[in-house]
Write an enzyme that holds these catalytic residues in place. Structure first.
Site, mmCIF file in Angstrom:
data_model
loop_
_atom_site.group_PDB
_atom_site.id
_atom_site.type_symbol
_atom_site.label_atom_id
_atom_site.label_comp_id
_atom_site.label_asym_id
_atom_site.label_seq_id
_atom_site.Cartn_x
_atom_site.Cartn_y
_atom_site.Cartn_z
ATOM 1 C CG ASN A 182 47.849 32.789 42.074
ATOM 2 O OD1 ASN A 182 47.394 33.197 43.140
ATOM 3 N ND2 ASN A 182 47.138 32.755 40.976
ATOM 4 C CG ASP A 208 44.852 34.594 43.489
ATOM 5 O OD1 ASP A 208 45.402 35.706 43.408
ATOM 6 O OD2 ASP A 208 44.357 34.002 42.516
ATOM 7 C CG HIS A 209 44.386 30.238 47.235
ATOM 8 N ND1 HIS A 209 43.024 30.481 47.270
ATOM 9 C CD2 HIS A 209 44.658 29.797 45.983
ATOM 10 C CE1 HIS A 209 42.498 30.164 46.097
ATOM 11 N NE2 HIS A 209 43.463 29.752 45.298
ATOM 12 N NE ARG A 256 38.917 33.481 62.904
ATOM 13 C CZ ARG A 256 39.632 33.193 63.998
ATOM 14 N NH1 ARG A 256 40.519 34.049 64.463
ATOM 15 N NH2 ARG A 256 39.481 32.059 64.585
ATOM 16 C CG HIS A 274 41.908 35.812 39.470
ATOM 17 N ND1 HIS A 274 41.352 34.583 39.213
ATOM 18 C CD2 HIS A 274 41.086 36.715 38.894
ATOM 19 C CE1 HIS A 274 40.231 34.745 38.522
ATOM 20 N NE2 HIS A 274 40.048 36.034 38.322
ATOM 21 N NE ARG A 289 36.906 34.128 41.382
ATOM 22 C CZ ARG A 289 36.993 33.053 40.586
ATOM 23 N NH1 ARG A 289 38.132 32.398 40.464
ATOM 24 N NH2 ARG A 289 35.948 32.622 39.921
ATOM 25 N NE ARG A 316 35.434 33.406 44.623
ATOM 26 C CZ ARG A 316 35.043 32.429 43.802
ATOM 27 N NH1 ARG A 316 35.710 31.301 43.755
ATOM 28 N NH2 ARG A 316 33.971 32.580 43.055
ATOM 29 C CG HIS A 317 41.220 35.075 46.030
ATOM 30 N ND1 HIS A 317 41.531 35.897 44.984
ATOM 31 C CD2 HIS A 317 40.879 33.876 45.487
ATOM 32 C CE1 HIS A 317 41.375 35.242 43.854
ATOM 33 N NE2 HIS A 317 40.974 34.023 44.111
ATOM 34 C CD GLU A 359 45.689 34.351 37.271
ATOM 35 O OE1 GLU A 359 44.610 34.064 37.837
ATOM 36 O OE2 GLU A 359 46.662 33.602 37.253
ATOM 37 C CB THR A 411 40.212 29.782 36.861
ATOM 38 O OG1 THR A 411 40.393 30.889 37.743
ATOM 39 C CG2 THR A 411 39.932 30.289 35.466
ATOM 40 C CD GLU A 449 48.956 30.793 33.172
ATOM 41 O OE1 GLU A 449 49.334 31.986 33.168
ATOM 42 O OE2 GLU A 449 48.656 30.170 34.209
ATOM 43 C CG HIS A 464 44.194 25.857 37.449
ATOM 44 N ND1 HIS A 464 43.585 24.856 38.161
ATOM 45 C CD2 HIS A 464 43.519 26.992 37.746
ATOM 46 C CE1 HIS A 464 42.571 25.368 38.841
ATOM 47 N NE2 HIS A 464 42.515 26.659 38.618
ATOM 48 N N GLY A 465 46.797 24.088 39.350
ATOM 49 C CA GLY A 465 46.792 22.798 40.036
ATOM 50 C C GLY A 465 48.149 22.122 40.145
ATOM 51 N N GLY A 480 50.155 28.526 42.591
ATOM 52 C CA GLY A 480 49.706 29.215 43.791
ATOM 53 C C GLY A 480 49.225 28.316 44.902
HETATM 54 N N1 PXP Z 1 47.183 30.353 36.172
HETATM 55 C C1 PXP Z 1 45.935 30.873 36.099
HETATM 56 C C2 PXP Z 1 45.544 31.609 34.873
HETATM 57 C C3 PXP Z 1 45.047 30.754 37.182
HETATM 58 O O1 PXP Z 1 43.806 31.277 37.099
HETATM 59 C C4 PXP Z 1 45.485 30.117 38.354
HETATM 60 C C5 PXP Z 1 44.560 30.004 39.530
HETATM 61 O O2 PXP Z 1 44.163 31.232 39.961
HETATM 62 C C6 PXP Z 1 46.791 29.619 38.391
HETATM 63 C C7 PXP Z 1 47.612 29.731 37.281
HETATM 64 C C8 PXP Z 1 47.354 28.983 39.611
HETATM 65 O O3 PXP Z 1 46.673 27.822 39.922
HETATM 66 P P1 PXP Z 1 46.934 27.138 41.326
HETATM 67 O O4 PXP Z 1 46.560 28.107 42.374
HETATM 68 O O5 PXP Z 1 46.061 25.933 41.266
HETATM 69 O O6 PXP Z 1 48.394 26.782 41.364
#
Ligand code: PXP
Length: 249
Positions: free
Chosen positions: A12, A14-15, A23, A48, A50, A54-55, A75, A106, A156, A199-200, A221
């Site tokens: 992922n 996103d970040h 910036r 994702h 959103r 935001r990202h 996503e 999320t 998921e 997630h996480g 991610g």
């Molecule tokens: N899976 C889903 C559905 C998510 O929404 C996210 C976070 O955007 C992730 C996985 C990845 O989570 P993380 O960025 O905490 O690894």
């Protein structure tokens, strides 16, 4: 025992966009991160879009859809705007997630059981367009059954509660969460659903989840993008891959 199916890693990005947007401007480029992730062995790229952008931006999704060589897991919230964007790009997979403007990430799974009719109608055109539909849910039997009834092919499982309990040293709770995830991944697979999780997840928490035989894909991610500061993105992903494979062996 027969060999376990290979576990896919969806990275992922996103970040990478979060850092860029801090910036404004164009650096760091999420597309470049996606290409590096592909080279480092990612089996897919997750992003994702959103509602508040935001990202990841619309242009990022356009670039990813046009240039990735691995599948894109898009996503999105179950809104008309996002459905139209998904139908325009027809990504390999669409993962429906709950979205609240005020949340930092999320926070929970989608309430499928309460919205079964609406979601069944919502995903039908996505499936007709050839997207695999995945639903991001808590490890909860009611939600899994509802996801199955509406015609999702994939669920998921949200691993956030398990990861938070680990990080905060609440080990009994962590183990209880892990047990719930284990039982619900078996239950979902028994219904014929493909099981993903995420997630996480970090180097410290990935292996017990990667060892579940029913889990076919992890989406990771935030930790990888953070670790890339220290190791570089390619080596950070390679280490995650190594840990996943070791847990699976
Ligand atoms: N899976 C889903 C559905 C998510 O929404 C996210 C976070 O955007 C992730 C996985 C990845 O989570 P993380 O960025 O905490 O690894």
């Amino acid at each position: 025992m027969s060999e376990l199916a290979r576990l896919r890693l969806g990275v992922n990005i996103d970040h990478v966009a979060t850092v860029r947007n801090a910036r404004g401007g164009i650096y760091p480029d999420p597309l470049r991160a996606a290409r590096l992730a592909e080279e480092a062995g990612a089996d897919g790229i997750t992003a994702h879009l959103r509602e508040d952008r935001r990202h990841i931006s619309d242009a990022d999704i356009e670039g990813l859809a046009a240039s990735l060589t691995v599948p894109l897991n898009f996503e999105m919230a179950a809104t008309d705007e996002m459905q139209a964007i998904a139908l325009r790009h027809r990504p390999h997979a669409v993962c429906l997630v709950p979205e609240k403007r005020e949340e930092r990430t999320t926070e929970g799974g989608l309430e499928v059981a309460r919205e079964e009719n609406r979601l069944a109608h919502f995903i039908a055109p996505l499936r007709e367009a050839g997207c695999r539909v995945s639903i991001f849910i808590a490890a909860d039997r009611r939600q899994i059954e509802a996801a199955h009834r509406i015609g999702a092919e994939v669920i998921e499982l949200h691993t956030g509660a398990y990861c938070d309990a680990h990080a905060e040293g609440r080990f009994e709770e962590r183990d209880a969460e892990l047990e719930r995830l284990r039982e619900m991944s078996t239950f979902a697979a028994s219904l014929g659903l493909e099981v993903h999780a995420g997630h996480g997840l970090t180097y410290d928490t990935v292996q017990p989840i990667a060892a579940f035989p029913e889990v076919r894909e992890l989406n990771i991610g935030h930790f990888l993008v953070g670790e890339a500061i220290f190791l570089g993105l390619g080596p950070a992903i390679a280490e995650m891959r190594r840990l996943m494979d070791a847990a699976r062996a």
